[in-house]
Design a protein around this motif. Sequence first.
Motif, PDB file in Angstrom:
ATOM      1  N   PHE A  53       0.697  -1.174   0.114  1.00 37.54           N
ATOM      2  CA  PHE A  53      -0.089  -0.026  -0.007  1.00 37.54           C
ATOM      3  C   PHE A  53       0.739   1.331   0.073  1.00 37.54           C
ATOM      4  CE2 PHE A  53       0.664   0.163   4.611  1.00 37.54           C
ATOM      5  CZ  PHE A  53       0.544   1.711   4.870  1.00 37.54           C
ATOM      6  N   ARG A  54       2.037   1.205   0.321  1.00 39.56           N
ATOM      7  CA  ARG A  54       3.072   2.366   0.450  1.00 39.56           C
ATOM      8  C   ARG A  54       3.493   2.704  -0.632  1.00 39.56           C
ATOM      9  NH1 ARG A  54       4.377   1.702   6.345  1.00 39.56           N
ATOM     10  NH2 ARG A  54       3.288  -0.515   6.810  1.00 39.56           N
ATOM     11  N   THR A  55       3.749   1.824  -1.696  1.00 41.21           N
ATOM     12  CA  THR A  55       4.623   2.268  -2.833  1.00 41.21           C
ATOM     13  C   THR A  55       4.110   1.616  -4.106  1.00 41.21           C
ATOM     14  OG1 THR A  55       6.276   0.589  -2.541  1.00 41.21           O
ATOM     15  CG2 THR A  55       6.837   2.856  -1.814  1.00 41.21           C
ATOM     16  N   LEU A  56       3.954   0.295  -3.980  1.00 35.08           N
ATOM     17  CA  LEU A  56       3.532  -0.340  -5.158  1.00 35.08           C
ATOM     18  C   LEU A  56       2.186  -0.130  -5.635  1.00 35.08           C
ATOM     19  CD1 LEU A  56       4.402  -2.817  -7.205  1.00 35.08           C
ATOM     20  CD2 LEU A  56       2.594  -4.347  -5.796  1.00 35.08           C
ATOM     21  N   HIS A  57       1.217  -0.013  -5.105  1.00 36.57           N
ATOM     22  CA  HIS A  57      -0.141   0.306  -5.411  1.00 36.57           C
ATOM     23  C   HIS A  57      -0.223   1.593  -6.139  1.00 36.57           C
ATOM     24  CE1 HIS A  57      -2.180  -3.480  -5.383  1.00 36.57           C
ATOM     25  NE2 HIS A  57      -1.638  -3.770  -4.255  1.00 36.57           N
ATOM     26  N   PRO A  58       0.501   2.724  -5.038  1.00 35.77           N
ATOM     27  CA  PRO A  58       0.609   4.026  -5.780  1.00 35.77           C
ATOM     28  C   PRO A  58       1.181   4.287  -6.964  1.00 35.77           C
ATOM     29  CG  PRO A  58       1.016   4.163  -3.437  1.00 35.77           C
ATOM     30  CD  PRO A  58       0.883   2.589  -3.868  1.00 35.77           C
ATOM     31  N   LEU A  59       2.294   3.244  -7.325  1.00 41.56           N
ATOM     32  CA  LEU A  59       2.985   3.202  -8.482  1.00 41.56           C
ATOM     33  C   LEU A  59       1.876   2.606  -9.811  1.00 41.56           C
ATOM     34  CD1 LEU A  59       5.449   3.674 -10.125  1.00 41.56           C
ATOM     35  CD2 LEU A  59       6.358   1.490  -9.531  1.00 41.56           C
ATOM     36  N   LEU A  60       1.160   1.703  -9.298  1.00 40.20           N
ATOM     37  CA  LEU A  60       0.249   1.023 -10.377  1.00 40.20           C
ATOM     38  C   LEU A  60      -0.903   2.047 -10.620  1.00 40.20           C
ATOM     39  CD1 LEU A  60      -0.165  -2.624  -8.954  1.00 40.20           C
ATOM     40  CD2 LEU A  60       1.308  -1.624 -10.818  1.00 40.20           C
ATOM     41  N   THR A  61      -1.437   3.010  -9.777  1.00 46.20           N
ATOM     42  CA  THR A  61      -2.237   3.749 -10.111  1.00 46.20           C
ATOM     43  C   THR A  61      -1.786   4.857 -11.090  1.00 46.20           C
ATOM     44  OG1 THR A  61      -1.638   5.509  -8.343  1.00 46.20           O
ATOM     45  CG2 THR A  61      -3.496   3.866  -7.669  1.00 46.20           C
ATOM     46  N   LEU A  62      -0.478   4.951 -10.872  1.00 45.25           N
ATOM     47  CA  LEU A  62       0.346   6.022 -11.998  1.00 45.25           C
ATOM     48  C   LEU A  62       0.492   5.502 -13.279  1.00 45.25           C
ATOM     49  CD1 LEU A  62       1.513   8.990 -11.974  1.00 45.25           C
ATOM     50  CD2 LEU A  62       3.687   7.883 -11.610  1.00 45.25           C
ATOM     51  N   ILE A  63       1.045   4.055 -13.463  1.00 46.24           N
ATOM     52  CA  ILE A  63       1.585   3.667 -14.582  1.00 46.24           C
ATOM     53  C   ILE A  63       0.882   2.475 -15.178  1.00 46.24           C
ATOM     54  CG2 ILE A  63       3.791   4.616 -14.259  1.00 46.24           C
ATOM     55  CD1 ILE A  63       4.875   1.619 -13.566  1.00 46.24           C
ATOM     56  N   ASP A  64      -0.193   1.669 -14.454  1.00 43.00           N
ATOM     57  CA  ASP A  64      -0.827   0.783 -14.717  1.00 43.00           C
ATOM     58  C   ASP A  64      -2.375   0.569 -14.111  1.00 43.00           C
ATOM     59  OD1 ASP A  64      -1.621  -1.749 -15.711  1.00 43.00           O
ATOM     60  OD2 ASP A  64      -0.180  -2.891 -15.353  1.00 43.00           O
TER      61      ASP A  64
ATOM     62  N   ARG B 265      -7.170  -1.378 -11.191  1.00 49.35           N
ATOM     63  CA  ARG B 265      -8.526  -1.335 -11.108  1.00 49.35           C
ATOM     64  C   ARG B 265      -8.681  -2.832 -10.653  1.00 49.35           C
ATOM     65  NH1 ARG B 265      -8.993   0.082 -15.674  1.00 49.35           N
ATOM     66  NH2 ARG B 265      -9.560   2.287 -15.473  1.00 49.35           N
ATOM     67  N   ASP B 266      -8.283  -3.632 -11.532  1.00 48.70           N
ATOM     68  CA  ASP B 266      -8.552  -5.151 -11.104  1.00 48.70           C
ATOM     69  C   ASP B 266      -8.188  -5.751  -9.725  1.00 48.70           C
ATOM     70  OD1 ASP B 266      -9.510  -5.719 -13.612  1.00 48.70           O
ATOM     71  OD2 ASP B 266      -7.558  -6.158 -14.589  1.00 48.70           O
ATOM     72  N   SER B 267      -6.960  -5.022  -9.148  1.00 51.83           N
ATOM     73  CA  SER B 267      -6.857  -5.546  -7.764  1.00 51.83           C
ATOM     74  C   SER B 267      -7.792  -5.033  -6.756  1.00 51.83           C
ATOM     75  CB  SER B 267      -5.503  -4.854  -7.597  1.00 51.83           C
ATOM     76  OG  SER B 267      -4.359  -5.168  -8.199  1.00 51.83           O
ATOM     77  N   LEU B 268      -8.337  -3.739  -6.869  1.00 53.23           N
ATOM     78  CA  LEU B 268      -9.361  -3.493  -6.112  1.00 53.23           C
ATOM     79  C   LEU B 268     -10.741  -4.070  -6.384  1.00 53.23           C
ATOM     80  CD1 LEU B 268      -9.365   0.535  -6.749  1.00 53.23           C
ATOM     81  CD2 LEU B 268      -8.127  -0.900  -4.693  1.00 53.23           C
ATOM     82  N   ASN B 269     -11.203  -4.583  -7.460  1.00 51.95           N
ATOM     83  CA  ASN B 269     -12.072  -5.313  -7.727  1.00 51.95           C
ATOM     84  C   ASN B 269     -11.997  -6.831  -7.384  1.00 51.95           C
ATOM     85  OD1 ASN B 269     -14.195  -3.544  -8.745  1.00 51.95           O
ATOM     86  ND2 ASN B 269     -12.997  -3.775 -10.791  1.00 51.95           N
ATOM     87  N   SER B 270     -10.748  -7.201  -7.304  1.00 51.18           N
ATOM     88  CA  SER B 270     -10.561  -8.639  -6.710  1.00 51.18           C
ATOM     89  C   SER B 270     -10.691  -8.448  -5.389  1.00 51.18           C
ATOM     90  CB  SER B 270      -9.071  -8.978  -7.056  1.00 51.18           C
ATOM     91  OG  SER B 270      -8.925  -9.284  -8.253  1.00 51.18           O
ATOM     92  N   LEU B 271     -10.401  -7.603  -4.506  1.00 51.09           N
ATOM     93  CA  LEU B 271     -10.388  -7.292  -3.023  1.00 51.09           C
ATOM     94  C   LEU B 271     -11.959  -7.292  -2.858  1.00 51.09           C
ATOM     95  CD1 LEU B 271      -7.753  -4.720  -2.253  1.00 51.09           C
ATOM     96  CD2 LEU B 271      -7.672  -7.056  -1.624  1.00 51.09           C
ATOM     97  N   LEU B 272     -12.817  -6.621  -3.798  1.00 41.03           N
ATOM     98  CA  LEU B 272     -14.346  -6.727  -3.506  1.00 41.03           C
ATOM     99  C   LEU B 272     -14.715  -7.945  -3.638  1.00 41.03           C
ATOM    100  CD1 LEU B 272     -15.410  -3.214  -4.979  1.00 41.03           C
ATOM    101  CD2 LEU B 272     -15.483  -3.873  -2.599  1.00 41.03           C
ATOM    102  N   ALA B 273     -14.387  -8.874  -4.621  1.00 40.58           N
ATOM    103  CA  ALA B 273     -14.879 -10.275  -4.815  1.00 40.58           C
ATOM    104  C   ALA B 273     -14.552 -11.132  -3.631  1.00 40.58           C
ATOM    105  CB  ALA B 273     -14.237 -10.812  -6.034  1.00 40.58           C
TER     106      ALA B 273
END
Length: 777
Positions: free
Chosen positions: A398-409, A414-422
């Motif tokens: 949550f500290r760096t990887l997911h912020p980087l994904l919001t920027l470049i992927d 989006r799929d990671s968030l929807n997976s958590l909701l699933a």
Amino acid sequence: MNPKTIFLFSLFALAVFAGCASDENSTPAADISDASPDTTADAVDVADTLDAKPQWVDAERAFSLVDPFIGTGGLGFGYAALTPTAQVPNGLVKLGPDTSKDGKYYPQSHFSGYHYDDPEVRGFTHLHLVGTGAPGLGNLSVLPVATVDAAKPWAQYTALDKDSEQAAPGYYSVHLPDAGVTVELTASLRAGFHRYRSDAGGITLLFNPASSIVTSAETEVTMAVDGQTIEGHVVFGGDFATRSGPFTLYFSATSDSAPTAVSTWDDSGVNAGASSAQGVEGGAVLDFSDAEQVELRVGLSFVDLDQARLHRSEELDAKTFEAVREEAKAAWLDKLGRVRVRGGAEDDLRIFYTALYNVWRMPTRLDGADGRYRGMDDQIHQVNGSKYYSDLSLWDTFRTLHPLLTLIDPDLQRDSLNSLLAMKRATGFIPRWPALQTYTNSMLGTPADQLFAESALKGIDGVDYQEAFDALLITATQQTPPGSIFTGRRAVARYLELGYVPDDEFSQSVSRTLEYAWNDWALANLADHLGRAEASALRERSENWKNTFEETTKFMTPRNADGSFVVMMSHGAFSEDHYTEGNAWHWRFYPIWHPTQLSEAFGGPSALYEQLHKFFDDAGINTDDYLPLLPDGKYWHGNEHDIGAPYLFNFTDRPAEVGKWVRLIQSTAYGSGPDGLVGNDDGGTLSAWYIFSALGFSPVAGHDTYMLGSPLFPEIEVDLGDGKTLRIEAPGAGPETPYVVGVNVNGQAHDGPYFTHAELQGSTVYFDMAAEAPAAD
């Protein structure tokens, strides 16, 4: 485990933690580290004339710069738990060598199953966690051997020729001198392709579905060999990735020719001539007595055998080894080409692009080619417009990887968030560290709060944020029921009552308080974004970190239920009684979400500077002999709590000092050798920190802002999606010029310590760099 031994190394070695170790279930895991880089050499000058400028690093060059062996070695806490497996981005199959099992070599250096210095291999396996601080997986092994141990074939090792070992994204190769075989491996999303070449003719393979990094009595194999086909399943449990219960792995494998002889084994050893096996140990001896080469295609599934067959037939059967390898390369070119650099030292570029490669090794794609996947409830589900991922090491990422994904992927985010909701729809809760089908419960707090809040504020669409907020609010205000698959915030009731977690009632009370406060701040941001009435109360709770700040010592200090602070004999003492995976120094500068208030608590910008400088200077990270065999008593880059601290210099009277310390961390905590990462990468967390720091800014998780840093390279282009490109221009940037003395965005002077996410979209950011620090403000 959460040990309480006073001997530092024993405490950490026995705890075996690292970003996924100390947790609500007292998980074994470890954060380990080492590095020996020298990024001050071979700097490339940026010439004034266009003709003299170095070429952009395009996708092909980036691919060639990646070294999958970086971070696979190191000693003690200098082990990053990386592994040179062949995989596609976020692929289920991570096919590569495992060199130890159950401590034949030092267990703490084998969480991934591989250590660069090991002289032998126990098999080439299909499932791996990458960079985590807990041992897990290493399932379904294939091993070429010269002779077969008829009593215990599953326990065999064979020598590696280390000089022959090669790896690139999507490919691994090594020669096995005793077996007389050269191994080549590549992978598709859900299947592994093996090629074995004999030195002198004749190849014997041990096909071992029961293999794993951790031995478990829960294992049960059922398999059969029929001509060129090997099929079956293995039930496996008992490691970090199976905490909620065992999984069943189905496999369908075919060889390009039928073996000349087949035997199988069970718990009692090899049964000559048998073609099926069942047991805790179960596998096959495949003898290709006349073959100069054997190709093996293996499809996997957690759903059923039909899906495993589908994955093999659809992804491998009609393709050559070279074609599959090229497809893997093409997938990596797409990812690696999203960030382009011009200028910089060769070693820095190698470290940078290897770190970028590590960003896409987890999470792991679990939905099949037919859209089916097995969920956290052990039921079969069908994806609906979204890919399904697990192996989400959220307390770290949550500290760096997911912020980087919001920027470049953003698609992967989006799929990671929807997976958590699933996962929430299947079981009732959004987890903090899901691995395959298990919640793990590793670590503490609810870091999904930061993921959903940040993604909403940064414009990631296609996610039901109202549903997410409702689920996250429950774990922020209520204890999950006894026996739940997820423990949530274990001390939440007392935290809400007192404004902190009482130390005489809960372990790791300081860390829990700080985590919950950051979680609440993120939820407050999401609530504001959604127009929810709960925002005000959550924002008030986000200041609860102040209730652990002891005014006299200026440390985050454990506090009892009666309000009294615990008298700390030493702020450098490691104690799981009070702090998670660390000491009072490690958690002292944690509240990066309230940097101005933190500065005020210390007595203002000058006072904050003095304490930050001591924190970093005493850690020794600025010395040539920096060797984090043991955890650092002050700044400890090998674990996650500290990695935002360098950016707090932005809120002192010497903000340019950010560049000094970021550059020192880059040049000592990262390197281009096997010991080139100073701690478990934890699903790409430390790698993503390097990427952000090289770009010149760092995220504040749970918000849409980035703290200013110091770019490492003179020119950088970042593809942001939707045709937008972020350009970063920093003439003269490099190891010797760490100080930023001016910033403008699209030609306009930029003031303040932050960029916003919107500010970076399609923009050109210009940094003025200097070799000398400017005077204090």
